[in-house]
Scaffold this motif. Structure first.
Motif, PDB file in Angstrom:
ATOM      1  N   LEU A 109      32.746  45.725  32.859  1.00 37.64           N
ATOM      2  CA  LEU A 109      33.068  44.964  33.522  1.00 37.64           C
ATOM      3  C   LEU A 109      33.150  44.286  31.796  1.00 37.64           C
ATOM      4  CD1 LEU A 109      30.908  42.406  35.175  1.00 37.64           C
ATOM      5  CD2 LEU A 109      33.078  43.104  35.752  1.00 37.64           C
ATOM      6  N   VAL A 110      32.818  44.903  31.010  1.00 34.88           N
ATOM      7  CA  VAL A 110      32.793  44.889  29.377  1.00 34.88           C
ATOM      8  C   VAL A 110      33.663  44.484  28.567  1.00 34.88           C
ATOM      9  CG1 VAL A 110      32.994  46.919  28.460  1.00 34.88           C
ATOM     10  CG2 VAL A 110      31.915  45.210  27.187  1.00 34.88           C
ATOM     11  N   GLY A 111      34.450  43.744  27.836  1.00 29.10           N
ATOM     12  CA  GLY A 111      36.206  43.484  27.621  1.00 29.10           C
ATOM     13  C   GLY A 111      37.436  43.162  28.501  1.00 29.10           C
ATOM     14  N   LEU A 112      36.546  42.733  30.305  1.00 31.44           N
ATOM     15  CA  LEU A 112      37.354  41.704  31.095  1.00 31.44           C
ATOM     16  C   LEU A 112      36.652  40.215  30.969  1.00 31.44           C
ATOM     17  CD1 LEU A 112      36.986  43.458  34.229  1.00 31.44           C
ATOM     18  CD2 LEU A 112      38.313  43.769  32.591  1.00 31.44           C
ATOM     19  N   THR A 113      37.753  39.601  30.797  1.00 31.06           N
ATOM     20  CA  THR A 113      36.965  37.662  31.217  1.00 31.06           C
ATOM     21  C   THR A 113      36.751  37.545  32.201  1.00 31.06           C
ATOM     22  OG1 THR A 113      39.318  37.079  32.044  1.00 31.06           O
ATOM     23  CG2 THR A 113      39.432  37.065  29.723  1.00 31.06           C
ATOM     24  N   VAL A 114      35.966  36.135  32.430  1.00 34.88           N
ATOM     25  CA  VAL A 114      35.454  36.023  33.274  1.00 34.88           C
ATOM     26  C   VAL A 114      36.437  36.149  35.021  1.00 34.88           C
ATOM     27  CG1 VAL A 114      33.961  33.803  34.896  1.00 34.88           C
ATOM     28  CG2 VAL A 114      33.664  34.621  32.472  1.00 34.88           C
ATOM     29  N   GLU A 115      37.277  35.443  35.248  1.00 34.81           N
ATOM     30  CA  GLU A 115      38.068  35.693  35.910  1.00 34.81           C
ATOM     31  C   GLU A 115      39.081  36.931  36.045  1.00 34.81           C
ATOM     32  OE1 GLU A 115      40.447  34.287  38.816  1.00 34.81           O
ATOM     33  OE2 GLU A 115      38.904  33.339  37.621  1.00 34.81           O
ATOM     34  N   GLU A 116      38.922  37.904  34.864  1.00 38.78           N
ATOM     35  CA  GLU A 116      39.534  38.776  35.388  1.00 38.78           C
ATOM     36  C   GLU A 116      38.202  39.819  35.919  1.00 38.78           C
ATOM     37  OE1 GLU A 116      42.473  39.972  31.786  1.00 38.78           O
ATOM     38  OE2 GLU A 116      40.541  40.139  31.590  1.00 38.78           O
ATOM     39  N   ALA A 117      37.224  40.052  35.653  1.00 38.04           N
ATOM     40  CA  ALA A 117      35.740  40.237  36.394  1.00 38.04           C
ATOM     41  C   ALA A 117      35.664  39.714  37.976  1.00 38.04           C
ATOM     42  CB  ALA A 117      34.498  39.757  35.836  1.00 38.04           C
ATOM     43  N   LYS A 118      35.899  38.525  37.615  1.00 40.68           N
ATOM     44  CA  LYS A 118      35.825  38.203  39.793  1.00 40.68           C
ATOM     45  C   LYS A 118      36.845  38.913  40.763  1.00 40.68           C
ATOM     46  CE  LYS A 118      34.743  33.991  38.460  1.00 40.68           C
ATOM     47  NZ  LYS A 118      35.369  31.775  38.319  1.00 40.68           N
ATOM     48  N   GLN A 119      37.829  39.372  40.094  1.00 38.07           N
ATOM     49  CA  GLN A 119      39.399  39.594  40.246  1.00 38.07           C
ATOM     50  C   GLN A 119      39.390  41.006  40.422  1.00 38.07           C
ATOM     51  OE1 GLN A 119      41.889  38.292  42.380  1.00 38.07           O
ATOM     52  NE2 GLN A 119      40.945  35.784  41.267  1.00 38.07           N
ATOM     53  N   LEU A 120      38.351  42.088  39.183  1.00 37.32           N
ATOM     54  CA  LEU A 120      37.958  43.219  39.602  1.00 37.32           C
ATOM     55  C   LEU A 120      36.957  43.572  40.937  1.00 37.32           C
ATOM     56  CD1 LEU A 120      37.463  45.901  39.078  1.00 37.32           C
ATOM     57  CD2 LEU A 120      36.091  45.822  37.540  1.00 37.32           C
ATOM     58  N   LEU A 121      35.826  42.659  40.711  1.00 37.40           N
ATOM     59  CA  LEU A 121      35.135  42.267  42.285  1.00 37.40           C
ATOM     60  C   LEU A 121      35.703  42.034  43.637  1.00 37.40           C
ATOM     61  CD1 LEU A 121      31.706  40.529  40.670  1.00 37.40           C
ATOM     62  CD2 LEU A 121      31.833  42.984  41.054  1.00 37.40           C
ATOM     63  N   LYS A 122      35.850  40.977  43.721  1.00 40.82           N
ATOM     64  CA  LYS A 122      36.381  40.649  44.573  1.00 40.82           C
ATOM     65  C   LYS A 122      37.690  41.899  45.186  1.00 40.82           C
ATOM     66  CE  LYS A 122      39.811  37.173  46.957  1.00 40.82           C
ATOM     67  NZ  LYS A 122      40.726  36.130  46.614  1.00 40.82           N
ATOM     68  N   LYS A 123      37.927  42.393  44.979  1.00 43.72           N
ATOM     69  CA  LYS A 123      39.218  43.630  44.932  1.00 43.72           C
ATOM     70  C   LYS A 123      38.362  44.844  45.619  1.00 43.72           C
ATOM     71  CE  LYS A 123      42.691  46.933  42.888  1.00 43.72           C
ATOM     72  NZ  LYS A 123      43.587  47.668  41.192  1.00 43.72           N
ATOM     73  N   LYS A 124      37.696  45.395  44.907  1.00 50.39           N
ATOM     74  CA  LYS A 124      36.479  46.437  45.966  1.00 50.39           C
ATOM     75  C   LYS A 124      35.634  45.725  46.801  1.00 50.39           C
ATOM     76  CE  LYS A 124      35.278  48.432  40.375  1.00 50.39           C
ATOM     77  NZ  LYS A 124      34.804  49.465  40.951  1.00 50.39           N
ATOM     78  N   PHE A 125      35.251  44.852  46.892  1.00 50.22           N
ATOM     79  CA  PHE A 125      34.524  44.031  48.256  1.00 50.22           C
ATOM     80  C   PHE A 125      35.822  44.086  48.886  1.00 50.22           C
ATOM     81  CE2 PHE A 125      32.091  41.018  45.677  1.00 50.22           C
ATOM     82  CZ  PHE A 125      31.355  41.675  46.281  1.00 50.22           C
ATOM     83  N   GLU A 126      36.814  43.513  49.005  1.00 46.78           N
ATOM     84  CA  GLU A 126      38.461  44.314  49.993  1.00 46.78           C
ATOM     85  C   GLU A 126      38.696  45.843  49.815  1.00 46.78           C
ATOM     86  OE1 GLU A 126      40.788  39.561  49.686  1.00 46.78           O
ATOM     87  OE2 GLU A 126      41.296  40.619  48.056  1.00 46.78           O
ATOM     88  N   GLU A 127      38.963  46.245  49.727  1.00 50.64           N
ATOM     89  CA  GLU A 127      39.631  47.301  49.606  1.00 50.64           C
ATOM     90  C   GLU A 127      38.884  48.568  50.100  1.00 50.64           C
ATOM     91  OE1 GLU A 127      41.282  48.919  45.922  1.00 50.64           O
ATOM     92  OE2 GLU A 127      42.757  47.607  46.260  1.00 50.64           O
ATOM     93  N   GLY A 128      37.275  47.940  49.527  1.00 48.31           N
ATOM     94  CA  GLY A 128      36.221  48.721  50.616  1.00 48.31           C
ATOM     95  C   GLY A 128      36.140  48.704  51.535  1.00 48.31           C
ATOM     96  N   GLY A 129      36.231  47.897  51.834  1.00 49.85           N
ATOM     97  CA  GLY A 129      36.400  47.065  53.699  1.00 49.85           C
ATOM     98  C   GLY A 129      34.831  46.738  53.701  1.00 49.85           C
ATOM     99  N   LEU A 130      34.667  46.045  52.210  1.00 48.59           N
ATOM    100  CA  LEU A 130      33.171  45.611  52.596  1.00 48.59           C
ATOM    101  C   LEU A 130      33.137  43.848  53.662  1.00 48.59           C
ATOM    102  CD1 LEU A 130      32.352  46.976  49.363  1.00 48.59           C
ATOM    103  CD2 LEU A 130      30.961  48.122  51.705  1.00 48.59           C
ATOM    104  N   LEU A 131      34.319  43.400  52.759  1.00 47.16           N
ATOM    105  CA  LEU A 131      34.117  41.673  52.388  1.00 47.16           C
ATOM    106  C   LEU A 131      35.525  41.486  52.937  1.00 47.16           C
ATOM    107  CD1 LEU A 131      32.047  40.782  49.998  1.00 47.16           C
ATOM    108  CD2 LEU A 131      31.305  40.945  52.454  1.00 47.16           C
ATOM    109  N   LYS A 132      35.898  40.301  53.825  1.00 45.50           N
ATOM    110  CA  LYS A 132      36.784  39.555  53.867  1.00 45.50           C
ATOM    111  C   LYS A 132      37.031  38.523  53.495  1.00 45.50           C
ATOM    112  CE  LYS A 132      40.617  38.627  57.654  1.00 45.50           C
ATOM    113  NZ  LYS A 132      40.433  38.324  58.942  1.00 45.50           N
ATOM    114  N   ASP A 133      38.466  38.628  52.193  1.00 40.54           N
ATOM    115  CA  ASP A 133      38.573  37.310  51.572  1.00 40.54           C
ATOM    116  C   ASP A 133      37.117  36.407  50.717  1.00 40.54           C
ATOM    117  OD1 ASP A 133      41.104  36.872  52.530  1.00 40.54           O
ATOM    118  OD2 ASP A 133      41.176  36.022  54.354  1.00 40.54           O
ATOM    119  N   PRO A 134      36.912  37.458  50.187  1.00 43.55           N
ATOM    120  CA  PRO A 134      35.608  36.830  49.530  1.00 43.55           C
ATOM    121  C   PRO A 134      36.005  35.736  48.454  1.00 43.55           C
ATOM    122  CG  PRO A 134      36.350  38.676  48.663  1.00 43.55           C
ATOM    123  CD  PRO A 134      37.008  38.720  49.817  1.00 43.55           C
TER     124      PRO A 134
END
Length: 238
Positions: free
Chosen positions: A89-114
C-alpha cells in the motif's frame, strides 16, 4: 523597544493579495501512505457474516465486541491482511488503497460489491518554534493546510519569522526541507501548503527574538559581574 522596531512587512500575512482577487485552488492533493503508517480497515457487504474474516477484532478477555485491529505498513511497504496476505500500500492514496483491496476481494471471488473504509490512525503534525502553542497535533482528516496547522498552534507569536517557515517532510526515509513565506499569497502555490502525516513545521526566531536573547545574556553577565564587584567591595572594606 524591540517590538516597536517591526514593520508591516515583517508581520502581515499575504501582503501582495489584492482586494477581491480570486485564487482558484487547483491542487488535488491527497496524502500518500508511508512506511510506519497505522491503518484502520473496515470491510462490509450486504452479508455481514462473510466479512468477519476480514474484520478481525482485538481480544477483549472473552467478551464479545471490541475494536478492529490496526494494520502497520512495514518497512517493505506492505500490510499483512487476513486471507489476502501481504498487500503493498505504500505510495498509494487512501482512495487508491481502498480500490486496490476492493479489486482483490472481487477478482478473487471473495466478496461481492464490498465497501472498504480506510483511515490513517497516526495522522499527526508537529509544530515547533515561535508559535503560541507548540506541540504534536493529531489530525482527524487527510487534508490539512499549513495555515490550519499554524492556527491550531495559536498562530505565530510576535517573535516568529514569517518569511521562511520550514516544513520538514519524511517519505520512507528521505527527508525534504522546504521553506514557505507566509507574507506572500504565493504560499497557496507551495508544494508543502498541504501537510502530510508526520510533517514537522518549524517557525524560526526573527531578529527581535535573537536580539532579546542576546540582551538577556548580556544582562545576565552584567548582573554576575556586578555581584562579584559588590562582594569584593564588601570583603576589602572590612
Amino acid at each position: 523597544m524591540l517590538t516597536s522596531c517591526y514593520t508591516k512587512k515583517d508581520i502581515v500575512y499575504f501582503q501582495n493579495a489584492k482586494n477581491f482577487e480570486t485564487i482558484v485552488d487547483t491542487d488535488t492533493f491527497r496524502a500518500k501512505l508511508k512506511i510506519g503508517d497505522v491503518l484502520s480497515i473496515n470491510v462490509s457487504t450486504l452479508n455481514l457474516e462473510v466479512t468477519k474474516p476480514y474484520n478481525l477484532m482485538e481480544a477483549t478477555g472473552g467478551e464479545e465486541g471490541g475494536k478492529l485491529i490496526d494494520y502497520l505498513i512495514d518497512s517493505d511497504g506492505n500490510i499483512d491482511y487476513p486471507v489476502l496476505g501481504k498487500v503493498k500500500l505504500v505510495g498509494l492514496t487512501v482512495e487508491e488503497a481502498k480500490q486496490l483491496l476492493k479489486k482483490k476481494f472481487e477478482e478473487g471471488g471473495l466478496l461481492k460489491d464490498p465497501v472498504v473504509i480506510i483511515r490513517i490512525k497516526n495522522y499527526r503534525v508537529a509544530i515547533m518554534g515561535w508559535v503560541n502553542r507548540p506541540g504534536v497535533y493529531p489530525i482527524g482528516s487527510e487534508r490539512l493546510s499549513i495555515l490550519e496547522a499554524i492556527a491550531m498552534a495559536g498562530d505565530l507569536n510576535i517573535y516568529g519569522k514569517r518569511k521562511d517557515v520550514l516544513v520538514i517532510r519524511d517519505f520512507n526515509g528521505t527527508k525534504t526541507y522546504t521553506e514557505i513565506d507566509l507574507t506572500s499569497k504565493e504560499v497557496f502555490n507551495s508544494p508543502v501548503f498541504y501537510l502530510t502525516q508526520n510533517d514537522i513545521v518549524y517557525v524560526k526566531p526573527n531578529r527581535g527574538a535573537i536580539s532579546a536573547a542576546n540582551g538577556d545574556a548580556r544582562i545576565g553577565i552584567i548582573s554576575s559581574l556586578a555581584s562579584i564587584a559588590i562582594s569584593l567591595t564588601l570583603i576589602f572594606t572590612r
